[in-house]
Write an enzyme that holds these catalytic residues in place. Sequence first.
Site, PDB file in Angstrom:
ATOM      1  N   GLY A 184       0.859  -1.174   0.000  1.00 47.70           N
ATOM      2  CA  GLY A 184       0.000   0.000   0.000  1.00 47.70           C
ATOM      3  C   GLY A 184       0.891   1.217   0.000  1.00 47.70           C
ATOM      4  CD  GLU A 185       2.692   5.801  -0.031  1.00 45.25           C
ATOM      5  OE1 GLU A 185       2.687   5.404  -1.213  1.00 45.25           O
ATOM      6  OE2 GLU A 185       3.721   6.158   0.553  1.00 45.25           O
ATOM      7  CB  SER A 186       5.420   2.615   3.838  1.00 45.71           C
ATOM      8  OG  SER A 186       6.127   3.593   3.081  1.00 45.71           O
ATOM      9  CB  CYS A 239       5.267  -3.773  -1.427  1.00 49.54           C
ATOM     10  SG  CYS A 239       5.742  -2.515  -2.620  1.00 49.54           S
ATOM     11  NE  ARG A 296       8.026   5.558   1.064  1.00 54.89           N
ATOM     12  CZ  ARG A 296       7.404   6.702   0.788  1.00 54.89           C
ATOM     13  NH1 ARG A 296       7.970   7.855   1.040  1.00 54.89           N
ATOM     14  NH2 ARG A 296       6.208   6.677   0.234  1.00 54.89           N
ATOM     15  CB  ILE A 308       3.189  -2.265  -7.424  1.00 55.51           C
ATOM     16  CG1 ILE A 308       2.688  -3.508  -8.190  1.00 55.51           C
ATOM     17  CG2 ILE A 308       2.303  -1.049  -7.707  1.00 55.51           C
ATOM     18  CD1 ILE A 308       1.387  -4.085  -7.671  1.00 55.51           C
ATOM     19  NE  ARG A 309       3.293   4.166  -6.146  1.00 55.10           N
ATOM     20  CZ  ARG A 309       3.458   4.750  -4.959  1.00 55.10           C
ATOM     21  NH1 ARG A 309       4.457   5.573  -4.764  1.00 55.10           N
ATOM     22  NH2 ARG A 309       2.619   4.528  -3.996  1.00 55.10           N
ATOM     23  CG  HIS A 363       2.537  -6.355  -4.038  1.00 52.45           C
ATOM     24  ND1 HIS A 363       1.826  -5.877  -2.972  1.00 52.45           N
ATOM     25  CD2 HIS A 363       3.187  -5.297  -4.558  1.00 52.45           C
ATOM     26  CE1 HIS A 363       2.023  -4.586  -2.854  1.00 52.45           C
ATOM     27  NE2 HIS A 363       2.851  -4.206  -3.797  1.00 52.45           N
ATOM     28  CD  GLU A 401       0.421  -9.026  -1.627  1.00 55.56           C
ATOM     29  OE1 GLU A 401       1.446  -9.741  -1.573  1.00 55.56           O
ATOM     30  OE2 GLU A 401       0.457  -7.789  -1.558  1.00 55.56           O
TER      31      GLU A 401
HETATM   32  N1  GLN Z   1       5.865   3.011  -2.701  1.00 61.41           N
HETATM   33  C1  GLN Z   1       5.031   2.520  -1.640  1.00 61.41           C
HETATM   34  C2  GLN Z   1       5.483   3.043  -0.285  1.00 61.41           C
HETATM   35  O1  GLN Z   1       6.385   3.761  -0.168  1.00 61.41           O
HETATM   36  C3  GLN Z   1       5.012   1.020  -1.615  1.00 61.41           C
HETATM   37  C4  GLN Z   1       4.266   0.497  -2.813  1.00 61.41           C
HETATM   38  C5  GLN Z   1       3.572  -0.803  -2.574  1.00 61.41           C
HETATM   39  O2  GLN Z   1       3.347  -1.255  -1.457  1.00 61.41           O
HETATM   40  N2  GLN Z   1       3.156  -1.400  -3.666  1.00 61.41           N
HETATM   41  O3  GLN Z   1       4.890   2.689   0.685  1.00 61.41           O
END
Ligand code: GLN
Length: 209
Positions: A50-52, A82, A111, A140-141, A177, A179
């Site tokens: 997600g987004e840390s 991630c 990151r 993913i990012r 990921h 999952e």
């Molecule tokens: N770039 C996201 C972060 O800094 C991580 C991306 C992800 O979990 N797919 O949290």
Amino acid sequence: MAGSLRVGVLALQGDVREHLRVLQSLGADAVRVRRAEDLEEVDGLVLPGGESSVIDKLARSFGVADPIRAAIRSGLPVYGTCAGLILLADRIEGGIVGQQTFGGLDVTVRRNAFGGQVESFETALSVPILGERPVDASFIRAPLVVRSGPGVEVLATLADGGVVAVRQGAVLGTAFHPEVTGERRFHELFLAMMATAGRTRRSRPVAPR
Ligand code: GLN
């Protein structure tokens, strides 16, 4: 075996449902964790992608960040994918101002390490601990482990040597990921780690349901 263990998925933001689905398909009793009380009820915890920075902020405002930190220190098995890996890193690069982590892995994680045009990609990754068949890994990012301490086991690297899966004691982290691609072997490994740790942890009181 997996059925007798309860695994939590931190459900503040991110791909919570995907993790619950994989864990349930492996026969685990998988539940959402949002508050400190929920944490008491689980034998292991998954931190989703997600987004840390968002998960960090929400965890602190829900009052669950310090309890998670303490639980990891006292041996609760944790698996982060991630953003979850970022949250497990003792040190991060490229965090937003004031961004904190739970820690538990003696690593430095960068990151958004694959920035620019190749922010997201999928690759067949060799993960010897999971057998010969490569893992279909979705980045993913994604972050990258740029330094790791002596107690950290490297489980997978990209062709250029970049470290993307690590384990230290009962803490497992992947930059990708599993999952989202139907890959279940990392979750299987994590449930096995929980089973091993479960033998030494004090048994969880049976909560009425
Ligand atoms: N770039 C996201 C972060 O800094 C991580 C991306 C992800 O979990 N797919 O949290």
